[in-house]
Write a protein that holds these residues in place. Structure first.
Motif, PDB file in Angstrom:
ATOM      1  N   ILE A  11      29.364 -34.626  53.808  1.00 44.49           N
ATOM      2  CA  ILE A  11      29.599 -34.501  55.273  1.00 44.49           C
ATOM      3  C   ILE A  11      31.018 -34.003  55.701  1.00 44.49           C
ATOM      4  CG2 ILE A  11      29.625 -35.424  57.460  1.00 44.49           C
ATOM      5  CD1 ILE A  11      27.217 -37.468  56.424  1.00 44.49           C
ATOM      6  N   GLN A  12      32.027 -34.608  54.680  1.00 41.80           N
ATOM      7  CA  GLN A  12      33.297 -34.047  55.288  1.00 41.80           C
ATOM      8  C   GLN A  12      33.401 -32.564  54.668  1.00 41.80           C
ATOM      9  OE1 GLN A  12      35.857 -35.944  56.218  1.00 41.80           O
ATOM     10  NE2 GLN A  12      37.389 -34.251  56.010  1.00 41.80           N
ATOM     11  N   ILE A  29      31.960 -25.593  58.034  1.00 48.68           N
ATOM     12  CA  ILE A  29      31.366 -25.023  59.382  1.00 48.68           C
ATOM     13  C   ILE A  29      32.309 -25.033  60.633  1.00 48.68           C
ATOM     14  CG2 ILE A  29      29.150 -25.370  58.507  1.00 48.68           C
ATOM     15  CD1 ILE A  29      28.963 -27.960  60.760  1.00 48.68           C
ATOM     16  N   ALA A  30      33.434 -25.971  60.575  1.00 53.81           N
ATOM     17  CA  ALA A  30      34.103 -26.208  61.722  1.00 53.81           C
ATOM     18  C   ALA A  30      35.562 -25.792  61.526  1.00 53.81           C
ATOM     19  CB  ALA A  30      33.856 -27.719  62.155  1.00 53.81           C
ATOM     20  N   PRO A  85      45.631 -12.334  60.480  1.00 56.41           N
ATOM     21  CA  PRO A  85      47.127 -11.877  60.191  1.00 56.41           C
ATOM     22  C   PRO A  85      47.965 -12.146  61.698  1.00 56.41           C
ATOM     23  CG  PRO A  85      45.682 -10.154  59.725  1.00 56.41           C
ATOM     24  CD  PRO A  85      44.790 -11.127  60.211  1.00 56.41           C
ATOM     25  N   ASP A  86      47.544 -11.790  62.403  1.00 61.21           N
ATOM     26  CA  ASP A  86      48.305 -11.732  63.842  1.00 61.21           C
ATOM     27  C   ASP A  86      48.267 -13.157  64.362  1.00 61.21           C
ATOM     28  OD1 ASP A  86      45.529 -11.577  64.441  1.00 61.21           O
ATOM     29  OD2 ASP A  86      45.872 -10.321  65.991  1.00 61.21           O
ATOM     30  N   GLY A  87      47.447 -14.080  63.897  1.00 63.30           N
ATOM     31  CA  GLY A  87      47.595 -15.431  64.232  1.00 63.30           C
ATOM     32  C   GLY A  87      46.434 -15.793  65.630  1.00 63.30           C
ATOM     33  N   GLN A  88      45.706 -14.605  65.782  1.00 65.32           N
ATOM     34  CA  GLN A  88      44.561 -14.749  66.742  1.00 65.32           C
ATOM     35  C   GLN A  88      43.344 -15.475  66.086  1.00 65.32           C
ATOM     36  OE1 GLN A  88      44.320 -14.015  69.982  1.00 65.32           O
ATOM     37  NE2 GLN A  88      46.657 -13.474  70.018  1.00 65.32           N
ATOM     38  N   VAL A  89      42.633 -16.091  66.897  1.00 62.21           N
ATOM     39  CA  VAL A  89      41.622 -16.825  66.264  1.00 62.21           C
ATOM     40  C   VAL A  89      40.304 -15.986  65.937  1.00 62.21           C
ATOM     41  CG1 VAL A  89      39.771 -18.647  66.763  1.00 62.21           C
ATOM     42  CG2 VAL A  89      41.934 -19.130  67.670  1.00 62.21           C
ATOM     43  N   ARG A  90      40.153 -15.933  64.927  1.00 63.24           N
ATOM     44  CA  ARG A  90      38.922 -14.988  64.462  1.00 63.24           C
ATOM     45  C   ARG A  90      37.658 -15.780  64.205  1.00 63.24           C
ATOM     46  NH1 ARG A  90      39.669 -12.674  58.578  1.00 63.24           N
ATOM     47  NH2 ARG A  90      41.332 -11.655  59.624  1.00 63.24           N
ATOM     48  N   ARG A  91      37.568 -16.835  64.067  1.00 66.63           N
ATOM     49  CA  ARG A  91      36.275 -18.085  64.134  1.00 66.63           C
ATOM     50  C   ARG A  91      36.994 -19.321  64.656  1.00 66.63           C
ATOM     51  NH1 ARG A  91      32.825 -21.105  61.678  1.00 66.63           N
ATOM     52  NH2 ARG A  91      33.872 -21.543  60.116  1.00 66.63           N
ATOM     53  N   SER A  92      36.312 -19.803  65.784  1.00 68.63           N
ATOM     54  CA  SER A  92      36.866 -21.088  66.032  1.00 68.63           C
ATOM     55  C   SER A  92      36.176 -22.022  65.477  1.00 68.63           C
ATOM     56  CB  SER A  92      36.846 -21.362  67.674  1.00 68.63           C
ATOM     57  OG  SER A  92      35.311 -20.972  68.039  1.00 68.63           O
ATOM     58  N   GLY A  93      34.869 -21.864  64.747  1.00 69.03           N
ATOM     59  CA  GLY A  93      34.032 -23.017  63.915  1.00 69.03           C
ATOM     60  C   GLY A  93      33.020 -23.453  64.963  1.00 69.03           C
ATOM     61  N   ASP A  94      32.005 -24.347  64.390  1.00 74.32           N
ATOM     62  CA  ASP A  94      31.179 -25.100  65.231  1.00 74.32           C
ATOM     63  C   ASP A  94      31.780 -26.519  66.049  1.00 74.32           C
ATOM     64  OD1 ASP A  94      29.221 -23.166  64.239  1.00 74.32           O
ATOM     65  OD2 ASP A  94      28.632 -24.510  62.890  1.00 74.32           O
ATOM     66  N   ASP A  95      31.331 -26.623  66.863  1.00 77.75           N
ATOM     67  CA  ASP A  95      31.641 -27.664  68.016  1.00 77.75           C
ATOM     68  C   ASP A  95      31.325 -29.040  67.166  1.00 77.75           C
ATOM     69  OD1 ASP A  95      32.858 -29.315  69.927  1.00 77.75           O
ATOM     70  OD2 ASP A  95      31.184 -28.873  71.263  1.00 77.75           O
ATOM     71  N   GLU A 113      31.800 -31.932  68.738  1.00 80.67           N
ATOM     72  CA  GLU A 113      31.413 -33.147  69.582  1.00 80.67           C
ATOM     73  C   GLU A 113      29.998 -32.635  69.646  1.00 80.67           C
ATOM     74  OE1 GLU A 113      33.201 -35.397  70.715  1.00 80.67           O
ATOM     75  OE2 GLU A 113      34.924 -34.722  69.242  1.00 80.67           O
ATOM     76  N   ALA A 114      29.192 -31.818  69.059  1.00 82.41           N
ATOM     77  CA  ALA A 114      27.651 -31.490  69.385  1.00 82.41           C
ATOM     78  C   ALA A 114      27.046 -32.444  69.252  1.00 82.41           C
ATOM     79  CB  ALA A 114      27.310 -30.506  68.483  1.00 82.41           C
ATOM     80  N   LYS A 115      25.901 -32.636  70.013  1.00 82.19           N
ATOM     81  CA  LYS A 115      24.944 -33.620  69.962  1.00 82.19           C
ATOM     82  C   LYS A 115      23.736 -33.600  69.065  1.00 82.19           C
ATOM     83  CE  LYS A 115      26.133 -35.775  73.673  1.00 82.19           C
ATOM     84  NZ  LYS A 115      27.392 -37.043  73.424  1.00 82.19           N
ATOM     85  N   GLY A 116      23.034 -34.397  68.555  1.00 90.23           N
ATOM     86  CA  GLY A 116      22.158 -34.406  67.546  1.00 90.23           C
ATOM     87  C   GLY A 116      22.500 -34.510  66.021  1.00 90.23           C
ATOM     88  N   LEU A 117      22.500 -33.550  65.217  1.00 89.10           N
ATOM     89  CA  LEU A 117      22.810 -33.764  63.746  1.00 89.10           C
ATOM     90  C   LEU A 117      24.347 -34.027  63.520  1.00 89.10           C
ATOM     91  CD1 LEU A 117      21.577 -33.902  61.076  1.00 89.10           C
ATOM     92  CD2 LEU A 117      22.006 -31.469  60.845  1.00 89.10           C
ATOM     93  N   THR A 118      25.035 -33.276  64.362  1.00 91.90           N
ATOM     94  CA  THR A 118      26.613 -33.437  64.057  1.00 91.90           C
ATOM     95  C   THR A 118      26.966 -34.995  64.703  1.00 91.90           C
ATOM     96  OG1 THR A 118      26.824 -31.290  64.684  1.00 91.90           O
ATOM     97  CG2 THR A 118      28.837 -32.326  64.706  1.00 91.90           C
ATOM     98  N   GLU A 119      26.425 -35.368  65.584  1.00 90.52           N
ATOM     99  CA  GLU A 119      26.578 -36.726  66.103  1.00 90.52           C
ATOM    100  C   GLU A 119      26.179 -38.009  65.000  1.00 90.52           C
ATOM    101  OE1 GLU A 119      26.009 -38.630  70.435  1.00 90.52           O
ATOM    102  OE2 GLU A 119      24.152 -38.071  69.604  1.00 90.52           O
ATOM    103  N   TYR A 120      25.069 -37.478  64.479  1.00 85.10           N
ATOM    104  CA  TYR A 120      24.458 -38.398  63.420  1.00 85.10           C
ATOM    105  C   TYR A 120      25.466 -38.380  61.996  1.00 85.10           C
ATOM    106  CZ  TYR A 120      21.453 -40.517  59.708  1.00 85.10           C
ATOM    107  OH  TYR A 120      20.863 -41.363  58.853  1.00 85.10           O
ATOM    108  N   MET A 121      25.987 -37.186  61.786  1.00 88.74           N
ATOM    109  CA  MET A 121      26.754 -37.181  60.684  1.00 88.74           C
ATOM    110  C   MET A 121      28.089 -37.891  60.926  1.00 88.74           C
ATOM    111  SD  MET A 121      25.978 -33.006  59.760  1.00 88.74           S
ATOM    112  CE  MET A 121      27.358 -32.832  58.639  1.00 88.74           C
TER     113      MET A 121
END
Length: 170
Positions: free
Chosen positions: A61-62, A68-69, A75-85, A87-95
């Motif tokens: 899980i780690q 995923i997150a 290279p310019d320091g801008q966020v390219r992908r912020s990752g999944d939340d 704090e999401a409910k459901g499977l993430t909460e169970y994990m």
């Protein structure tokens, strides 16, 4: 102010993942130190196998959370992908539940011995209970939906009390 939500999520994910990583390392090092220094005679092959079996889901899980997150930056320091939340409910909460419960079990096993791995059995029991309550709730929702009368407005209730809606012909 462009991508403020993405930057906020990226910062939150980075903070939470770093905290989780350091906590994981601390708990596993605590286990290995106590086992190597204090419980050395009782630390046998069986104990190592139990540790690997019961800590593997948390480590997996780690790894998944990191994959995923964890935000990626250009290279310019801008966020390219912020990752999944995280704090999401459901499977993430169970994990997260599995992760924290495994932390507790590893600490208990470190201090009390191998018999404390039995506490890890709560996770499948909790999963079975969640599955049962979800199934029964959905099943009850499907059967009761047809039996429950639709709510009427006060106007409709008054009209039905007087004998229903009357149509006048001219």
């Amino acid at each position: 102010m462009a991508q403020k939500a993405a930057k906020t999520l990226a910062a939150s994910n980075t903070r939470r993942l770093n905290t989780t990583l350091y906590l994981t390392l601390a708990i596993h090092i605590f286990f290995w130190l106590l086992r190597a220094l204090i419980f050395r005679p009782s630390f046998a092959r069986k104990s190592l196998v139990l540790y690997l079996i019961f800590s593997a889901p948390q480590l997996f899980i780690q790894f998944q959370f990191e994959r995923i997150a964890r935000p990626t930056y250009g290279p310019d320091g801008q966020v390219r992908r912020s990752g999944d939340d995280l704090e999401a409910k459901g499977l993430t909460e169970y994990m997260w539940d599995v992760t924290y419960w495994t932390y507790g079990c590893i600490i208990l096993v470190s201090v009390l011995g191998d018999w404390a791995w039995w506490w890890w059995a709560v996770i499948p029991a909790y999963s079975a209970w969640l599955l049962y309550t979800t199934f029964m709730g959905a099943r009850q929702g499907y059967t009761d939906a047809a039996d429950v009368p639709q709510p009427t407005s006060k106007r409709q209730a008054k009209m039905e009390k007087r004998g229903g809606q009357k149509v006048q012909y001219r």
